[in-house]
Design an enzyme around this catalytic site. Sequence first.
Site, short mmCIF file in Angstrom:
data_model
loop_
_atom_site.label_atom_id
_atom_site.label_comp_id
_atom_site.label_asym_id
_atom_site.label_seq_id
_atom_site.Cartn_x
_atom_site.Cartn_y
_atom_site.Cartn_z
N SER A 253 2.22 -9.81 -2.64
CA SER A 253 3.31 -8.89 -2.91
C SER A 253 2.84 -7.46 -2.75
CB SER A 253 3.84 -9.10 -4.32
OG SER A 253 2.87 -8.64 -5.23
N LYS A 254 3.82 -6.60 -2.63
CA LYS A 254 3.56 -5.18 -2.39
C LYS A 254 2.71 -4.59 -3.52
CE LYS A 254 5.29 -1.38 -0.04
NZ LYS A 254 4.58 -1.27 1.21
N ARG A 255 2.88 -5.13 -4.71
CA ARG A 255 2.20 -4.55 -5.85
C ARG A 255 0.68 -4.63 -5.73
NH1 ARG A 255 3.80 -7.67 -10.21
NH2 ARG A 255 5.43 -8.45 -8.86
N GLY A 257 -1.22 -4.30 -3.14
CA GLY A 257 -1.80 -3.68 -1.95
C GLY A 257 -0.80 -3.67 -0.83
#
Length: 478
Positions: A253-255, A257
Amino acid sequence: MTRSRFAPSPTGFVHVGSLRTALYNFLFARHTGGVHVLRIEDTDQSRFVEGAVDNLLRTMEWAGITFDEGPTQGGEYGPYVQSERTDLYRKYAQELLDNGHAYRCFATAEELDEMRKAQQAAGKPPMYDRRWRNKSQDEIDAKLKEGAPYVVRLRVPLGETITFNDLVRGEVSFESSTVDDQVLMKSDGFPTYHLANVVDDHLMKITHVIRGEEWLSSTPKHVILYRAFGWEDTMPAFAHLPLLLNPDKSKLSKRQGDVAVEDFKSQGYLSEALVNFVSLLGFNPSATQEIYTMEELIASFEIAHVNKGGAVFGREKLDWMNSEYIRKKSPEELLALVKPLVKERGYSADDVYIMKVIRLMQERARTINDFVDFANYFYTAPAAYDEKSRTKNWTPEAKVRIGEILPKFKEAGTWDHAAIEGVVRTYAEGKGISAGKLIHPLRLAVSGVGMGPGLFELLEVIGKNEVIARLERAVEIL
Ligand code: GLU
């Protein structure tokens, strides 16, 4: 003839998972000599992002993924943008209403909200309770007369096991009673993904649906739709690709990286490296080989060999691959990639100079950006000095020695690495110390950091005048 398709919803950036889906569809089409279709799934107007399609097309081009039919190529089954096909979806929704495979639902948002809350409170999974499924025609007509808004829902046949064969997972079954009476048309007259996707795959004669695992649970709905339309005989084959995971096995997920292809590009990853790396997330034709050209990937791609288990997105491996590809490039090829960055950062350096930096750094660079950012000291004097190296190497004694060697540098006739090395070694021998006692403080004073390419080569490239200026400054301020 196979027909595969990449069907992204343009969200403004391309997730690496989407890149893999696009790649596998492309590899499959090219391997089988089939047709690769691009279809833009943009029926969710609330998610419209300006410029998203252009960005997507650019990213595909950068990755070397081509299409035979699509919004720019055209083709027999266009238009290839769903927002230009809404009349079609309305027509097909009407067909399902007429043959009883779909029904109108007039439940309001508040009612549905209440229903969900009640389900939650009872510890049940949230699901539409099919309250409008069996209403009388009179009740429906009354609502229609009022002009009440409604959605069109799929009438899922109850008490059946929906089974399909997945080319990656084998036989997959779902109990139909667990399948929602999916909304097919929203009250704004736009189709949902499910209706548009199935109608288009059918009309565009898609033979293989290759997509991420997150769509697996939607597939029974699609199978029911194919049946409801009487299209079962030409239903495409499905292949659901394994999830992409973080090293801790959570969903990528974007969180945690970067996940946008555009981010990797702007960090200096080469398209060949990212394509190679992403292609192997879920598939590896050989136990020993890691580096593949696109041609090799095409030649060896088999859906049947795609793994079921989640694939870990290992950044270290990507970095390793990127350095491998950087090493394989000619300095001229690298120049074309590095030069725009030098300009962007506002450094001034001519091609000859940049080429010297490239030759020196090629073995060490992990990304294209390393040539200008990690090695920024080639373009600008250090604005700060690495604390660790300073504590270790910039002793009062070292400072004196740098002061003493300065005039010897000034006297040097030739300025190449051999001559520079000669000056340093002669001085060190005269003082009875090891050359290392000079090399580390020299590096720190000139580059500001504690590591880098060979010091003598580095000093040669930076040039006599600049080296002397930096040493004088260091002796003064450090
Ligand atoms: N539009 C869907 C997406 O964004 C396509 C899923 C599919 O390939 O069916 O991934």
